[in-house]
Design a protein around this motif. Structure first.
Motif, short mmCIF file in Angstrom:
data_model
loop_
_atom_site.label_atom_id
_atom_site.label_comp_id
_atom_site.label_asym_id
_atom_site.label_seq_id
_atom_site.Cartn_x
_atom_site.Cartn_y
_atom_site.Cartn_z
N GLY A 39 0.79 -1.15 -0.01
CA GLY A 39 -0.05 0.17 -0.18
C GLY A 39 0.70 1.35 0.17
O GLY A 39 0.11 2.32 0.13
N ASN A 40 2.29 1.33 0.01
CA ASN A 40 3.03 2.31 -0.08
C ASN A 40 3.47 2.61 -1.45
O ASN A 40 3.97 1.51 -1.97
CB ASN A 40 4.06 2.19 1.06
CG ASN A 40 3.79 1.93 2.54
OD1 ASN A 40 2.80 2.75 3.15
ND2 ASN A 40 4.35 0.98 3.28
N ASP A 66 11.41 -6.14 -3.89
CA ASP A 66 10.31 -6.71 -3.23
C ASP A 66 9.18 -6.04 -3.95
O ASP A 66 8.99 -4.79 -4.03
CB ASP A 66 10.29 -6.52 -1.93
CG ASP A 66 11.28 -7.12 -1.06
OD1 ASP A 66 12.06 -8.10 -1.48
OD2 ASP A 66 11.32 -6.98 0.20
N GLY A 67 8.27 -7.03 -4.31
CA GLY A 67 6.86 -6.32 -5.02
C GLY A 67 6.99 -6.38 -6.60
O GLY A 67 5.86 -6.34 -7.11
N LEU A 68 8.24 -6.72 -7.12
CA LEU A 68 8.07 -6.52 -8.41
C LEU A 68 7.70 -7.68 -9.19
O LEU A 68 7.81 -8.80 -8.62
CB LEU A 68 9.66 -6.29 -9.11
CG LEU A 68 10.21 -4.81 -8.75
CD1 LEU A 68 11.58 -4.85 -9.41
CD2 LEU A 68 9.61 -3.85 -9.36
N LYS A 69 7.03 -7.66 -10.41
CA LYS A 69 6.29 -8.74 -10.99
C LYS A 69 6.46 -8.63 -12.52
O LYS A 69 6.63 -7.68 -12.91
CB LYS A 69 4.56 -8.58 -10.62
CG LYS A 69 4.56 -8.88 -9.20
CD LYS A 69 3.02 -8.80 -9.18
CE LYS A 69 2.67 -8.99 -7.69
NZ LYS A 69 1.53 -8.38 -7.13
N ARG A 70 6.61 -9.69 -13.31
CA ARG A 70 6.57 -9.54 -14.57
C ARG A 70 5.35 -8.77 -15.20
O ARG A 70 4.41 -8.78 -14.54
CB ARG A 70 6.42 -11.08 -15.14
CG ARG A 70 7.67 -11.52 -15.10
CD ARG A 70 7.88 -13.23 -15.75
NE ARG A 70 6.76 -13.97 -14.73
CZ ARG A 70 6.85 -15.16 -15.08
NH1 ARG A 70 7.65 -15.73 -15.62
NH2 ARG A 70 5.78 -15.86 -14.36
N GLY A 71 5.65 -8.12 -16.12
CA GLY A 71 4.63 -7.14 -16.92
C GLY A 71 4.54 -5.91 -16.45
O GLY A 71 3.81 -4.86 -16.88
N MET A 72 5.27 -5.47 -15.42
CA MET A 72 5.23 -4.08 -14.70
C MET A 72 5.71 -3.17 -15.81
O MET A 72 6.77 -3.40 -16.43
CB MET A 72 5.97 -4.08 -13.37
CG MET A 72 5.14 -4.68 -12.33
SD MET A 72 5.79 -4.42 -10.48
CE MET A 72 4.87 -3.62 -9.64
#
Length: 139
Positions: A39-40, A66-72
Motif C-alpha cells: 500500500g505504500n 520486493d513486490g516487482l512482477k513480470r509485466g510491470m
C-alpha cells in the motif's frame, strides 16, 4: 519517454523488454518503476548493464526488488543516474541514486554529476598509482 515491461526478476537483477529494439536504453541509463509495496507508493531505480538481444536489457536495482512482477511498466529516463555535488551537499547523507536520506528535505540539484564518470575513474586510478609509487620510494 521509452517504456518497457519487466520480463524477469532474479534478486537485484531485472530484465526488461522494450517494444522497439532500435530504441533500447543505453548502457548505464537509469530506468524507473513506480509501483506499490504493501500500500505504500515506491519508486525503484534500475541501471542498465547489458543488452541481451531480442529487445531485452539486463539491469541492476538500486534498492529492494520486493513486490516487482513480470509485466510491470518500466520507463527509460533517457540518461544515467545523477548525484548532487557542491557546497549544498556538504554534511548531508544521500542514497546511491542521489536522494537525501537524512530527513533534512530535498538537497540542491543545481550541480549534478553522472554516477559513472570515465575521467574521474581514470584520475582516481592515476592518483592511486602515484601514491603507490611515492610510498614504495620511501621504503
Amino acid at each position: 519517454m521509452n517504456k518497457g515491461n519487466i520480463v524477469q526478476v532474479i534478486g537485484p537483477v531485472v530484465d526488461v523488454e522494450f517494444p522497439d529494439e532500435k530504441k533500447l536504453p543505453r548502457i548505464y541509463n537509469a530506468l524507473e518503476i513506480e509501483y506499490e509495496v504493501n500500500g505504500n507508493p515506491t519508486k525503484l531505480t534500475l541501471e542498465v548493464q547489458q543488452h541481451l538481444g531480442d529487445s531485452w536489457v539486463r539491469s541492476i536495482a538500486m534498492s529492494s526488488t520486493d513486490g516487482l512482477k513480470r509485466g510491470m511498466s518500466v520507463t527509460d529516463t533517457g540518461g544515467p543516474i545523477t548525484v548532487p555535488v557542491g557546497e549544498g551537499v556538504l554534511g548531508r547523507l544521500f542514497n546511491v541514486t542521489g536522494d537525501p536520506i537524512d530527513n533534512r528535505g530535498a538537497g540542491s540539484r543545481s550541480s549534478i554529476l553522472f554516477a559513472h564518470l570515465q575521467k574521474a575513474a581514470k584520475s582516481a586510478h592515476l592518483a592511486a598509482r602515484a601514491s603507490a609509487r611515492l610510498l614504495s620510494s620511501k621504503s
